[in-house]
Design an enzyme around this catalytic site. Structure first.
Site, short mmCIF file in Angstrom:
data_model
loop_
_atom_site.label_atom_id
_atom_site.label_comp_id
_atom_site.label_asym_id
_atom_site.label_seq_id
_atom_site.Cartn_x
_atom_site.Cartn_y
_atom_site.Cartn_z
N LYS A 22 33.31 34.31 60.14
CA LYS A 22 32.52 35.30 59.52
C LYS A 22 31.76 35.30 58.77
CE LYS A 22 35.50 38.15 56.05
NZ LYS A 22 34.67 37.78 54.83
N ASN A 23 31.83 34.36 57.64
CA ASN A 23 31.07 33.88 56.73
C ASN A 23 30.31 33.14 56.77
OD1 ASN A 23 32.90 35.42 55.54
ND2 ASN A 23 34.40 33.88 54.06
N ARG A 92 31.65 42.53 50.15
CA ARG A 92 30.84 41.12 49.43
C ARG A 92 29.65 40.95 49.62
NH1 ARG A 92 31.11 39.78 43.62
NH2 ARG A 92 29.93 37.44 43.42
N CYS A 116 36.76 42.21 49.13
CA CYS A 116 37.78 42.30 48.20
C CYS A 116 38.15 42.07 46.75
CB CYS A 116 38.77 40.69 48.87
SG CYS A 116 39.05 41.01 50.81
N ARG A 121 34.21 39.11 40.28
CA ARG A 121 33.55 38.87 40.77
C ARG A 121 32.40 39.38 40.54
NH1 ARG A 121 35.30 39.03 47.12
NH2 ARG A 121 33.99 37.47 46.88
N PRO A 122 32.06 37.85 39.35
CA PRO A 122 30.72 38.68 39.22
C PRO A 122 29.06 37.71 39.50
CG PRO A 122 31.47 36.67 37.66
CD PRO A 122 32.38 37.04 38.50
N ILE A 123 27.71 38.16 39.63
CA ILE A 123 26.76 36.82 40.65
C ILE A 123 26.02 37.13 39.08
CG2 ILE A 123 27.28 38.73 42.63
CD1 ILE A 123 24.88 40.75 41.50
N ASP A 124 26.68 36.87 37.91
CA ASP A 124 25.40 36.33 36.96
C ASP A 124 25.33 35.07 37.75
OD1 ASP A 124 28.31 34.87 36.71
OD2 ASP A 124 28.13 34.06 35.40
N LEU A 125 25.44 34.51 38.67
CA LEU A 125 24.98 32.72 38.69
C LEU A 125 23.49 33.40 39.97
CD1 LEU A 125 27.79 30.51 39.37
CD2 LEU A 125 26.63 30.84 37.61
N ASP A 305 40.96 30.61 50.77
CA ASP A 305 40.64 31.73 51.93
C ASP A 305 42.24 30.86 52.75
OD1 ASP A 305 38.72 33.51 50.97
OD2 ASP A 305 36.97 31.94 52.80
N ILE A 327 39.89 29.17 42.47
CA ILE A 327 39.20 30.32 42.06
C ILE A 327 38.46 31.19 42.33
CG2 ILE A 327 36.93 30.13 44.28
CD1 ILE A 327 37.63 27.38 43.93
N ARG A 397 38.32 43.58 58.77
CA ARG A 397 37.04 43.51 58.58
C ARG A 397 36.76 41.63 59.02
NH1 ARG A 397 37.62 42.53 52.56
NH2 ARG A 397 36.15 42.10 53.21
#
Ligand code: EPZ
Length: 419
Positions: A22-23, A92, A116, A121-125, A305, A327, A397
């Site tokens: 999936k990933n 995500r 999930c 779960r920021p997206i600053d990076l 995971d 993590i 999912r």
């Protein structure tokens, strides 16, 4: 609502053909829009998250179809650079379309992604890196608007090897003038798979799988055909299920090197494991011992995971295991549910201590997230009596025909769906 009914106590025996990852599939689906081109992807699992990505592609104007495990995408008809909130919320990975849209259209309009709930779960990076490449980004009213007349190569140092940020940079960098260097990049096999797709599409990428990745500009070749790699987390989940329930199963098509840290702990717990090319054979008598300390880390460390499913496998293991999650800030949501089966788990901030019990007893549980839900199924297979897992769709999912796979190994498991 999916309702999973399991009668535990049966050994698992036979062959599990590991599903496609999936990933690895999701960022490659986003990459398929980088230029007007056709992509044919084999071994794509049939999952809710894949359906969500295909819906995004169709919304953007692409042709995107899945027939069994083959996905065809034609992206020359792309007309849109905005993804509506309802589609963003479905998973995500929708955030990975940001780098791809910016590269293709010079603009991306979207909202923060779903997925999930594992804590913040920021997206600053992601955003800081895209800004470094020349993107202007405004965040207002729950919307993110990225624009770049011209993206330029940059020397980007990630303070943490974020998988998603590495993928977004890789995608945006394909349209940048000059070379982009990502230092402190994520090293997951899924990053290597994305880089291999980009190379096949006509983009020079070097160093994927190491912490320094170099990307040049895409010179599109028109069509790409790739096979998606085996899902290391699905393989680890089935391995944990066999360890917990007892049995003798061959995981076919598995890339053992990709989940060797999981196999290491299962061996330490008492499983007999043979690895050979793309085959892993795992035998367990169901009477495991604790493994001391486990700590989740970025690849090649122990994967976050696989943390919930390893925990589930060790609930009856003799002794104590301490699992530390580094993590995600909230990835022990399965714990209160597993306790309902009789598991003894103490939580201390980022660590969980599992004291093996003699027996688990079936109960009604609520799936909290994808891997947490899978952990409940694994525990149910090792419990006496019936376990019911009520699930708003998390497990499907990420796991393809999971009830069918487990049933073919001898598990007594039935999935029913309620409207
Ligand atoms: C990917 O998520 C996977 N998802 C996750 O799998 C996996 O758990 C995770 O990588 C770690 O291996 C997909 O590939 C679709 P990250 P991602 O960016 O990209 C923090 C599953 O069950 N962070 O490496 O979201 C973040 O909050 C899923 O299949 C920032 O602070 O992971 C987290 O604590 C769940 N700022 C940590 O880094 C950022 O800008 C790891 O996140 C980005 C991340």
């Amino acid at each position: 609502m999916d309702i999973w009914h399991i009668r535990g106590g049966r050994r698992l025996e036979g062959v599990y053909r590991v599903q496609g990852s999936k990933n690895a599939s999701l960022p490659i689906l986003a990459a398929s829009i980088l230029a007007p081109m056709e992509s044919e992807l084999e071994n794509v699992p049939q999952l809710r998250d894949i359906d969500a990505a295909l819906r995004i592609l169709r919304h953007l104007g692409c042709e995107a179809e899945q027939h069994n495990n083959i996905v065809y995408i034609k992206s020359n008809t792309l007309t849109q650079s905005a993804i509506p909130h309802r589609l963003m919320l479905e998973m995500r990975s929708s955030v990975i379309f940001m780098g791809a849209l910016l590269a293709r259209c010079g603009e991306a309009r979207l909202s923060p992604p779903g997925g999930c709930q594992l804590g913040k779960r920021p997206i600053d990076l992601h955003l800081a890196a895209l800004r470094q490449m020349g993107a202007e980004i405004e965040e207002s009213g729950g919307e993110i608007l990225c624009r770049a007349k011209r993206l330029h190569g940059a020397d980007i140092r990630l303070p943490f090897p974020s998988v998603g940020a590495t993928e977004n940079i890789l995608l945006a960098a394909t349209a940048a003038e000059g070379e982009t260097v990502i230092r402190g990049a994520a090293r997951e096999p899924e990053i290597e798979a994305l880089a291999a797709y980009l190379s096949a599409a006509g983009c020079p990428v070097a160093g994927a799988g190491t912490d320094t990745v170099r990307v040049g500009k895409l010179r599109p070749r028109g069509s790409v055909r790739r096979r998606i790699l085996a899902d290391r987390i699905a393989a680890a989940t089935v391995a944990c299920a066999v360890a917990a329930a007892g049995g003798d199963v061959e995981l076919q098509g598995a890339q053992s090197a990709h989940f060797s840290t999981v196999l290491h702990f299962l061996k330490q717990a008492g499983c007999a494991i043979i690895t050979e090319n793309t085959l892993v054979r795992l035998r367990s008598d169901g009477r495991l011992r604790a493994v001391g300390r486990v700590k989740t880390e970025p690849y090649p460390g122990f994967p976050t995971d696989a943390q919930p499913v390893l925990m589930a496998a060790l609930l009856k293991a003799r002794g104590c295991t301490r699992i530390t999650e580094t993590i995600f800030e909230n990835r022990f949501r399965q714990v209160p549910e597993l306790r309902r089966l009789g598991a003894e788990i103490a939580l201390f901030d980022r660590s969980a201590c599992i004291r093996g019990v003699d027996a688990l007893h079936g109960a009604v549980l609520n799936a909290t997230d994808l891997r947490g839900g899978a952990a409940m199924l694994v525990a149910g297979l090792a419990a006496e009596g019936e376990t019911t897992v009520c699930d708003t769709g998390h497990i499907r999912r990420g796991y393809e025909d999971f009830d069918g796979c487990l049933r073919s190994l001898g598990a007594d498991i039935v999935l029913t769906q309620l409207e």
